[in-house]
Design an enzyme around this catalytic site. Structure first.
Site, PDB file in Angstrom:
ATOM      1  N   ARG A  59       0.825  -1.218   0.000  1.00 13.71           N
ATOM      2  CA  ARG A  59       0.000   0.000   0.000  1.00 13.71           C
ATOM      3  C   ARG A  59       0.857   1.265   0.000  1.00 13.71           C
ATOM      4  O   ARG A  59       0.385   2.334  -0.389  1.00 13.71           O
ATOM      5  CB  ARG A  59      -0.979  -0.021   1.183  1.00 13.71           C
ATOM      6  CG  ARG A  59      -2.129  -0.991   0.965  1.00 13.71           C
ATOM      7  CD  ARG A  59      -3.087  -1.001   2.147  1.00 13.71           C
ATOM      8  NE  ARG A  59      -2.442  -1.442   3.359  1.00 13.71           N
ATOM      9  CZ  ARG A  59      -2.285  -2.724   3.719  1.00 13.71           C
ATOM     10  NH1 ARG A  59      -2.753  -3.678   2.953  1.00 13.71           N
ATOM     11  NH2 ARG A  59      -1.674  -3.048   4.842  1.00 13.71           N
ATOM     12  N   GLU A  96       7.088 -11.068  14.761  1.00 13.21           N
ATOM     13  CA  GLU A  96       6.713 -11.678  16.042  1.00 13.21           C
ATOM     14  C   GLU A  96       7.104 -13.159  16.031  1.00 13.21           C
ATOM     15  O   GLU A  96       7.643 -13.688  16.996  1.00 13.21           O
ATOM     16  CB  GLU A  96       5.205 -11.514  16.269  1.00 13.21           C
ATOM     17  CG  GLU A  96       4.803 -11.753  17.698  1.00 13.21           C
ATOM     18  CD  GLU A  96       3.303 -11.568  17.905  1.00 13.21           C
ATOM     19  OE1 GLU A  96       2.852 -11.837  19.018  1.00 13.21           O
ATOM     20  OE2 GLU A  96       2.603 -11.169  16.948  1.00 13.21           O
TER      21      GLU A  96
HETATM   22  P1  AMP Z   1       5.303  -2.824  11.070  1.00 15.54           P
HETATM   23  O1  AMP Z   1       6.517  -3.397  10.412  1.00 15.54           O
HETATM   24  O2  AMP Z   1       4.843  -3.624  12.253  1.00 15.54           O
HETATM   25  O3  AMP Z   1       5.450  -1.361  11.382  1.00 15.54           O
HETATM   26  O4  AMP Z   1       4.101  -2.985  10.044  1.00 15.54           O
HETATM   27  C1  AMP Z   1       3.991  -2.126   8.976  1.00 15.54           C
HETATM   28  C2  AMP Z   1       3.433  -2.793   7.760  1.00 15.54           C
HETATM   29  O5  AMP Z   1       2.407  -3.740   8.044  1.00 15.54           O
HETATM   30  C3  AMP Z   1       2.839  -1.758   6.846  1.00 15.54           C
HETATM   31  O6  AMP Z   1       3.313  -2.031   5.538  1.00 15.54           O
HETATM   32  C4  AMP Z   1       1.346  -1.937   6.960  1.00 15.54           C
HETATM   33  O7  AMP Z   1       0.781  -1.978   5.675  1.00 15.54           O
HETATM   34  C5  AMP Z   1       1.134  -3.254   7.654  1.00 15.54           C
HETATM   35  N1  AMP Z   1       0.346  -3.151   8.888  1.00 15.54           N
HETATM   36  C6  AMP Z   1       0.778  -3.403  10.143  1.00 15.54           C
HETATM   37  N2  AMP Z   1      -0.198  -3.265  11.039  1.00 15.54           N
HETATM   38  C7  AMP Z   1      -1.295  -2.895  10.349  1.00 15.54           C
HETATM   39  C8  AMP Z   1      -2.651  -2.567  10.716  1.00 15.54           C
HETATM   40  N3  AMP Z   1      -3.074  -2.609  11.992  1.00 15.54           N
HETATM   41  N4  AMP Z   1      -3.504  -2.210   9.743  1.00 15.54           N
HETATM   42  C9  AMP Z   1      -3.091  -2.170   8.452  1.00 15.54           C
HETATM   43  N5  AMP Z   1      -1.850  -2.463   8.042  1.00 15.54           N
HETATM   44  C10 AMP Z   1      -0.949  -2.825   8.972  1.00 15.54           C
END
Ligand code: AMP
Length: 172
Positions: A59, A96
């Protein structure tokens, strides 16, 4: 920003139990709000001489391409492994359970370019931290800022970003 945040809906337990997924499709489907989103970021960066806007799969690409167009900058894809056709650099990061990686083309930038990185959501920060490390390790460029449509601040993702400046349009 109130209208933008009102167009983001939360889907409980998607794609698995315990995750509250931020669904941006209502925002993307509204031409006025999508334009407001890109215009707000373009206004923020209009004097920052951005050369390339980096989008993180998938996205992030929606925002990186529109913002790059608005700024007259180039755009660059950071993708999951095996998707980019040319020679790549790779950076692994912890999930995780297990690990994942991001990749970038080895010829993505030239020396001294000013880079903006964008993704839709900052959650734990693992993905964007790996993207920044990937770029800092292999390229002599300046990362001007990390941008997100949404920050889930309760997950403390910013703590993984070190000194890199981050900005989000909507914070939960
Ligand atoms: P992170 O690496 O945990 O910061 O996760 C970021 C990536 O995961 C981004 O590319 C988001 O598109 C997706 N993502 C993580 N959590 C969510 C959420 N609660 N809602 C939508 N997309 C998420």
């Amino acid at each position: 920003m109130t209208e933008i945040s009102a167009a983001i809906r939360t889907i409980p337990d998607f794609p698995k139990p315990g995750i509250h997924f931020k669904d941006i499709t209502p925002l993307l489907g509204n031409g006025v709000l999508f334009k407001q989103t890109i215009d707000a970021l373009a206004e923020r960066h209009k004097d920052h001489s951005i050369d390339v806007v980096v989008g993180i799969e998938a996205r992030g690409f929606i925002f990186s391409s529109a913002l790059a167009y608005a700024l007259g900058a180039g755009t660059c894809l950071v993708r999951k492994p095996g998707k980019l056709p040319h020679t790549v650099h790779r950076q692994a990061y912890e999930l995780e359970y297990g690990t994942d990686s991001v990749e970038i083309h080895q010829d993505a930038f030239t020396s001294g370019q000013r880079i903006l990185i964008i993704d839709d959501v900052l959650a734990t920060g693992g993905t964007v931290a790996a993207t920044a490390k990937l770029i800092q390790t292999h390229f002599d460029v300046e990362i001007v800022e990390l941008n997100f449509l949404i920050e889930l601040s309760f997950l403390n993702g910013k703590e993984k970003l070190g000194d890199l400046p981050a900005y989000s349009l909507v914070t939960y």
